[in-house]
Design an enzyme around this catalytic site. Structure first.
Site, PDB file in Angstrom:
ATOM      1  N   ARG A 240       0.652  -1.178   0.000  1.00 24.13           N
ATOM      2  CA  ARG A 240      -0.005  -0.080  -0.053  1.00 24.13           C
ATOM      3  C   ARG A 240       0.854   1.121  -0.002  1.00 24.13           C
ATOM      4  NH1 ARG A 240      -3.278  -0.386   5.201  1.00 24.13           N
ATOM      5  NH2 ARG A 240      -1.395  -1.449   5.955  1.00 24.13           N
ATOM      6  N   CYS A 241       2.107   1.108  -0.592  1.00 28.12           N
ATOM      7  CA  CYS A 241       2.935   2.212  -0.330  1.00 28.12           C
ATOM      8  C   CYS A 241       2.159   3.533  -1.089  1.00 28.12           C
ATOM      9  CB  CYS A 241       4.215   2.108  -1.224  1.00 28.12           C
ATOM     10  SG  CYS A 241       4.244   1.613  -2.798  1.00 28.12           S
ATOM     11  N   TRP A 242       1.453   3.336  -2.285  1.00 28.44           N
ATOM     12  CA  TRP A 242       1.058   4.572  -3.018  1.00 28.44           C
ATOM     13  C   TRP A 242       0.056   5.187  -2.241  1.00 28.44           C
ATOM     14  CZ3 TRP A 242      -4.113   3.736  -5.606  1.00 28.44           C
ATOM     15  CH2 TRP A 242      -4.709   2.442  -5.251  1.00 28.44           C
TER      16      TRP A 242
ATOM     17  N   ALA B  13       1.801   6.953   0.808  1.00 26.04           N
ATOM     18  CA  ALA B  13       2.534   8.224   0.350  1.00 26.04           C
ATOM     19  C   ALA B  13       1.569   9.262   0.110  1.00 26.04           C
ATOM     20  CB  ALA B  13       3.332   7.926  -0.680  1.00 26.04           C
TER      21      ALA B  13
END
Length: 434
Positions: free
Chosen positions: A69-71, A74
């Site tokens: 789930r980095c997007w 971020a």
């Protein structure tokens, strides 16, 4: 084709043992992590984690844990800076699980609708496109315009009002179950298209399928509330209450005035010969919300991305960016530098023989991770080197106010459509711990 002969193998072995450095490298590398063995200490010593321009630090530090789930993280980290400043608070997180839930449900519908579209083109199930779409249909990764679709439709909410679950922190089981069901659904839809089922029949079946996916997500992630009440203390310890309010109104009334998703431009750097700068691009079947805006890439020289990112940071705003984070990376120190590993010393080879365009063409690099720029020094990047930015950053999101008119004009173009498997369609999802 030429066979590998025993005489060649003997020659390789003789060359190997003739250099005592190979024996030393072998003794060390068979016992320890080869990436740590090849670390360039001089490069580590040159970094001081200090910037000329740095955005305000906020807490808590966020962690995507064992998920891609980095997007989402971020984006919400970039969003919370102006929001926290406006409300005069020093401790806040948006709910990552809330966006994650709706992405899974919406993406299920998006892919099922896409499969019907593909099957109606009479493509065989073993075609490259169908095989690609079936490879990992509801993975955790995403692109910026997919975030715009979710937040504009569903809004946002505080993490305290919809916290993490076991399966949001560790999404492997959730993804495995959803992908199994979606491949089953794709088979059913393929047969319906083959026997000339009506559109109404197909859509009724998709409605049932998405309902099952919703149930799975609700069980594993929780059911997002339609409205909530949020209480907090500001920095002067004044007690405040927001709500009852819907997540959509929370975004439109409290967040959008200070961080408007629609004002952000997705700049990419794709230097391949067939992707000229100053053009708009999209990727076939890259999306998550039917009826949402399509993924749009504004392709520009790397200098434009650097200047826009630096300008944003100098105004105290952070920057969402996508990169190939695993390349020339020191995980323990957080340093991204083309010289951080001395492979030539350890292995007698270099990994820098082809440029960025060729790495894209030959499958050696693509966007794997989204993070946030929080500081910049104009002489050089002190955590990410300037050269590393040039070679492995593919995408930055900046407000349109930081861009020249000719760059903004690209947004009005009808984008060039790249095939679904194009490397520019890669999704940011790599977990933070490499």
């Amino acid at each position: 084709m030429t066979e590998l002969t025993q005489s060649q193998i003997d020659e390789y072995s003789k060359d190997f043992y003739s250099d005592s450095k190979n024996l030393l490298a072998q003794s060390v590398a068979v016992k320890f992590d080869p990436l740590e063995v090849s670390i360039n200490r001089d490069i580590l010593n040159s970094y001081h984690h200090c910037f000329q321009h740095k955005v305000a630090e906020v807490k808590p530090v966020t962690n995507q844990r064992s998920s891609g789930r980095c997007w989402i993280f971020a984006c919400l980290n970039v969003m919370r800076l102006p929001f926290m400043k406006e409300l005069n608070i020093d401790d806040f997180e948006f709910s990552q699980n809330y966006i994650f839930f709706w992405d899974k449900v919406e993406r299920t519908n998006y892919f099922l609708q896409s499969f019907v579209d593909v099957f109606k083109k009479n493509l065989p199930v073993d075609s490259r496109l169908v095989s690609y779409l079936l490879s990992n249909p509801v993975n955790d990764g995403g692109q910026w315009d997919m975030l715009v679709n979710l937040i504009e439709k569903y809004g946002v909410m505080p993490k305290k009002c919809f916290p993490e679950s076991h399966s949001s922190n560790a999404s492997r089981r959730l993804n495995g179950l959803l992908n199994t069901k979606i491949r089953e659904y794709a088979h059913i839809l393929y047969e319906m298209v083959e026997r000339k089922a009506t559109d109404d029949e197909i859509q009724a079946e998709i409605k049932r399928m998405v309902g099952e996916a919703f149930r799975i997500c609700a069980i594993l992630l929780g059911t997002p509330p339609k409205e909530f009440t949020w209480e907090y203390y500001d920095k002067t310890r004044n007690h405040k209450v927001v709500g009852p309010i819907t997540p959509q109104d929370f975004y439109s009334q409290l967040v959008k005035p200070v961080f408007n998703m629609k004002d952000k431009i997705c700049l990419v750097n794709d230097p391949r010969p067939n992707s000229p700068f100053g053009k708009g691009y999209t990727v076939e079947y890259l999306g998550n919300v039917v009826g949402g805006q399509r993924t749009f890439y504004n392709n520009q020289p790397i200098e434009v991305l650097k200047a826009a990112a630096a300008s944003t940071l100098m105004e105290g705003e952070s920057v969402w960016f996508g990169c190939d984070v695993g390349k020339h990376y020191s995980g323990k120190t957080g340093i991204l530098d083309l010289n951080v590993r001395n492979y030539d010393l350890v292995f007698g080879v270099t990994t820098r023989n082809i440029d960025k365009a060729k790495r894209l063409l030959f499958g050696e690099s693509l966007m794997t991770h989204a993070m946030v720029f929080t500081g910049v020094s104009l002489e050089e990047y002190l955590i990410m080197s300037d050269d590393w930015f040039s070679e492995f950053v593919y995408e930055v999101i900046v407000d349109k106010k930081h861009l020249a008119a000719e760059v903004l004009e690209v947004q009005n173009q009808d984008p060039v459509v790249l095939p679904a498997w194009d490397p520019m369609g890669a999704l940011a999802e790599l977990p933070a711990k490499l």
